[in-house]
Design a protein around this motif. Structure first.
Motif, PDB file in Angstrom:
ATOM      1  N   ARG A 286      46.385  28.093  51.089  1.00  0.00           N
ATOM      2  CA  ARG A 286      46.933  28.025  49.731  1.00  0.00           C
ATOM      3  C   ARG A 286      48.116  27.080  49.666  1.00  0.00           C
ATOM      4  O   ARG A 286      48.251  26.325  48.712  1.00  0.00           O
ATOM      5  CB  ARG A 286      47.373  29.420  49.271  1.00  0.00           C
ATOM      6  CG  ARG A 286      46.234  30.261  48.796  1.00  0.00           C
ATOM      7  CD  ARG A 286      46.756  31.521  48.127  1.00  0.00           C
ATOM      8  NE  ARG A 286      45.843  32.603  48.430  1.00  0.00           N
ATOM      9  CZ  ARG A 286      46.165  33.804  48.845  1.00  0.00           C
ATOM     10  NH1 ARG A 286      47.420  34.130  48.989  1.00  0.00           N
ATOM     11  NH2 ARG A 286      45.258  34.695  49.107  1.00  0.00           N
ATOM     12  N   GLN A 287      48.974  27.122  50.683  1.00  0.00           N
ATOM     13  CA  GLN A 287      50.136  26.241  50.688  1.00  0.00           C
ATOM     14  C   GLN A 287      49.715  24.785  50.801  1.00  0.00           C
ATOM     15  O   GLN A 287      50.271  23.920  50.139  1.00  0.00           O
ATOM     16  CB  GLN A 287      51.071  26.611  51.831  1.00  0.00           C
ATOM     17  CG  GLN A 287      51.815  27.898  51.603  1.00  0.00           C
ATOM     18  CD  GLN A 287      52.647  28.309  52.793  1.00  0.00           C
ATOM     19  OE1 GLN A 287      52.581  27.698  53.857  1.00  0.00           O
ATOM     20  NE2 GLN A 287      53.425  29.365  52.627  1.00  0.00           N
ATOM     21  N   SER A 288      48.718  24.501  51.622  1.00  0.00           N
ATOM     22  CA  SER A 288      48.272  23.116  51.772  1.00  0.00           C
ATOM     23  C   SER A 288      47.569  22.644  50.497  1.00  0.00           C
ATOM     24  O   SER A 288      47.654  21.482  50.129  1.00  0.00           O
ATOM     25  CB  SER A 288      47.354  22.957  52.978  1.00  0.00           C
ATOM     26  OG  SER A 288      46.139  23.650  52.775  1.00  0.00           O
ATOM     27  N   ASP A 289      46.882  23.542  49.778  1.00  0.00           N
ATOM     28  CA  ASP A 289      46.270  23.174  48.502  1.00  0.00           C
ATOM     29  C   ASP A 289      47.342  22.858  47.472  1.00  0.00           C
ATOM     30  O   ASP A 289      47.191  21.940  46.671  1.00  0.00           O
ATOM     31  CB  ASP A 289      45.381  24.298  47.969  1.00  0.00           C
ATOM     32  CG  ASP A 289      44.075  24.413  48.724  1.00  0.00           C
ATOM     33  OD1 ASP A 289      43.753  23.462  49.475  1.00  0.00           O
ATOM     34  OD2 ASP A 289      43.397  25.437  48.587  1.00  0.00           O
TER      35      ASP A 289
ATOM     36  N   ARG B 189      43.543  36.422  59.498  1.00  0.00           N
ATOM     37  CA  ARG B 189      42.883  35.961  58.273  1.00  0.00           C
ATOM     38  C   ARG B 189      43.890  35.769  57.138  1.00  0.00           C
ATOM     39  O   ARG B 189      43.818  34.791  56.406  1.00  0.00           O
ATOM     40  CB  ARG B 189      41.790  36.945  57.846  1.00  0.00           C
ATOM     41  CG  ARG B 189      40.515  36.772  58.616  1.00  0.00           C
ATOM     42  CD  ARG B 189      39.383  37.563  57.986  1.00  0.00           C
ATOM     43  NE  ARG B 189      39.660  38.993  57.957  1.00  0.00           N
ATOM     44  CZ  ARG B 189      39.314  39.844  58.907  1.00  0.00           C
ATOM     45  NH1 ARG B 189      38.696  39.411  59.972  1.00  0.00           N
ATOM     46  NH2 ARG B 189      39.591  41.126  58.796  1.00  0.00           N
ATOM     47  N   ASP B 190      44.828  36.707  56.989  1.00  0.00           N
ATOM     48  CA  ASP B 190      45.826  36.584  55.929  1.00  0.00           C
ATOM     49  C   ASP B 190      46.705  35.353  56.135  1.00  0.00           C
ATOM     50  O   ASP B 190      47.004  34.637  55.184  1.00  0.00           O
ATOM     51  CB  ASP B 190      46.698  37.840  55.859  1.00  0.00           C
ATOM     52  CG  ASP B 190      45.969  39.023  55.273  1.00  0.00           C
ATOM     53  OD1 ASP B 190      44.890  38.825  54.654  1.00  0.00           O
ATOM     54  OD2 ASP B 190      46.473  40.158  55.420  1.00  0.00           O
ATOM     55  N   ASN B 191      47.114  35.111  57.381  1.00  0.00           N
ATOM     56  CA  ASN B 191      47.932  33.931  57.662  1.00  0.00           C
ATOM     57  C   ASN B 191      47.162  32.645  57.381  1.00  0.00           C
ATOM     58  O   ASN B 191      47.726  31.675  56.868  1.00  0.00           O
ATOM     59  CB  ASN B 191      48.409  33.942  59.106  1.00  0.00           C
ATOM     60  CG  ASN B 191      49.522  34.925  59.329  1.00  0.00           C
ATOM     61  OD1 ASN B 191      50.223  35.315  58.395  1.00  0.00           O
ATOM     62  ND2 ASN B 191      49.694  35.345  60.563  1.00  0.00           N
ATOM     63  N   ARG B 192      45.891  32.640  57.692  1.00  0.00           N
ATOM     64  CA  ARG B 192      45.080  31.441  57.434  1.00  0.00           C
ATOM     65  C   ARG B 192      44.940  31.203  55.934  1.00  0.00           C
ATOM     66  O   ARG B 192      45.027  30.068  55.466  1.00  0.00           O
ATOM     67  CB  ARG B 192      43.703  31.598  58.069  1.00  0.00           C
ATOM     68  CG  ARG B 192      42.879  30.350  57.947  1.00  0.00           C
ATOM     69  CD  ARG B 192      41.731  30.338  58.922  1.00  0.00           C
ATOM     70  NE  ARG B 192      41.065  29.064  58.850  1.00  0.00           N
ATOM     71  CZ  ARG B 192      39.833  28.909  58.430  1.00  0.00           C
ATOM     72  NH1 ARG B 192      39.134  29.940  58.046  1.00  0.00           N
ATOM     73  NH2 ARG B 192      39.287  27.719  58.391  1.00  0.00           N
ATOM     74  N   ARG B 193      44.704  32.284  55.174  1.00  0.00           N
ATOM     75  CA  ARG B 193      44.592  32.144  53.718  1.00  0.00           C
ATOM     76  C   ARG B 193      45.885  31.602  53.124  1.00  0.00           C
ATOM     77  O   ARG B 193      45.863  30.746  52.249  1.00  0.00           O
ATOM     78  CB  ARG B 193      44.253  33.485  53.081  1.00  0.00           C
ATOM     79  CG  ARG B 193      42.830  33.905  53.285  1.00  0.00           C
ATOM     80  CD  ARG B 193      42.547  35.206  52.561  1.00  0.00           C
ATOM     81  NE  ARG B 193      41.318  35.788  53.040  1.00  0.00           N
ATOM     82  CZ  ARG B 193      41.126  37.063  53.301  1.00  0.00           C
ATOM     83  NH1 ARG B 193      42.108  37.922  53.103  1.00  0.00           N
ATOM     84  NH2 ARG B 193      39.977  37.497  53.737  1.00  0.00           N
ATOM     85  N   ARG B 194      47.018  32.121  53.599  1.00  0.00           N
ATOM     86  CA  ARG B 194      48.309  31.655  53.081  1.00  0.00           C
ATOM     87  C   ARG B 194      48.524  30.182  53.383  1.00  0.00           C
ATOM     88  O   ARG B 194      48.987  29.432  52.542  1.00  0.00           O
ATOM     89  CB  ARG B 194      49.450  32.478  53.678  1.00  0.00           C
ATOM     90  CG  ARG B 194      49.572  33.823  53.064  1.00  0.00           C
ATOM     91  CD  ARG B 194      50.842  34.516  53.534  1.00  0.00           C
ATOM     92  NE  ARG B 194      50.773  35.923  53.200  1.00  0.00           N
ATOM     93  CZ  ARG B 194      50.860  36.908  54.060  1.00  0.00           C
ATOM     94  NH1 ARG B 194      51.070  36.658  55.331  1.00  0.00           N
ATOM     95  NH2 ARG B 194      50.774  38.152  53.665  1.00  0.00           N
ATOM     96  N   SER B 195      48.194  29.773  54.603  1.00  0.00           N
ATOM     97  CA  SER B 195      48.402  28.372  54.958  1.00  0.00           C
ATOM     98  C   SER B 195      47.464  27.463  54.171  1.00  0.00           C
ATOM     99  O   SER B 195      47.849  26.348  53.800  1.00  0.00           O
ATOM    100  CB  SER B 195      48.211  28.164  56.459  1.00  0.00           C
ATOM    101  OG  SER B 195      46.874  28.346  56.833  1.00  0.00           O
TER     102      SER B 195
END
Length: 64
Positions: free
Chosen positions: A54-57, A46-52
């Motif tokens: 945010r980066q794509s946003d 979940r943390d990795n998905r949130r980070r990715s």
């Protein structure tokens, strides 16, 4: 070959979920350990998905 890997991952995921349910009902120590590892693995995913996300946003700040 890839099918066998996917089946292995599926078996591990289902086994982890079973251990989480069993541990919530007071299973043995090894079940609680497997459940803890399963829950921590879910947190990491979940943390990795949130980070990715945010980066794509941040990359799409121009409004695309």
């Amino acid at each position: 070959m890839i099918l066998m890997v996917l089946i292995g991952v599926l078996v591990l995921a289902v086994g982890g979920c079973v251990c989480v349910v069993w541990a919530s009902r007071g299973g043995p120590r090894w079940v609680r350990a497997v459940a803890e590892v399963t829950l921590l693995g879910g947190e990491v995913v979940r943390d990795n998905r949130r980070r990715s996300l945010r980066q794509s946003d941040g990359n799409n700040a121009a409004g695309e």
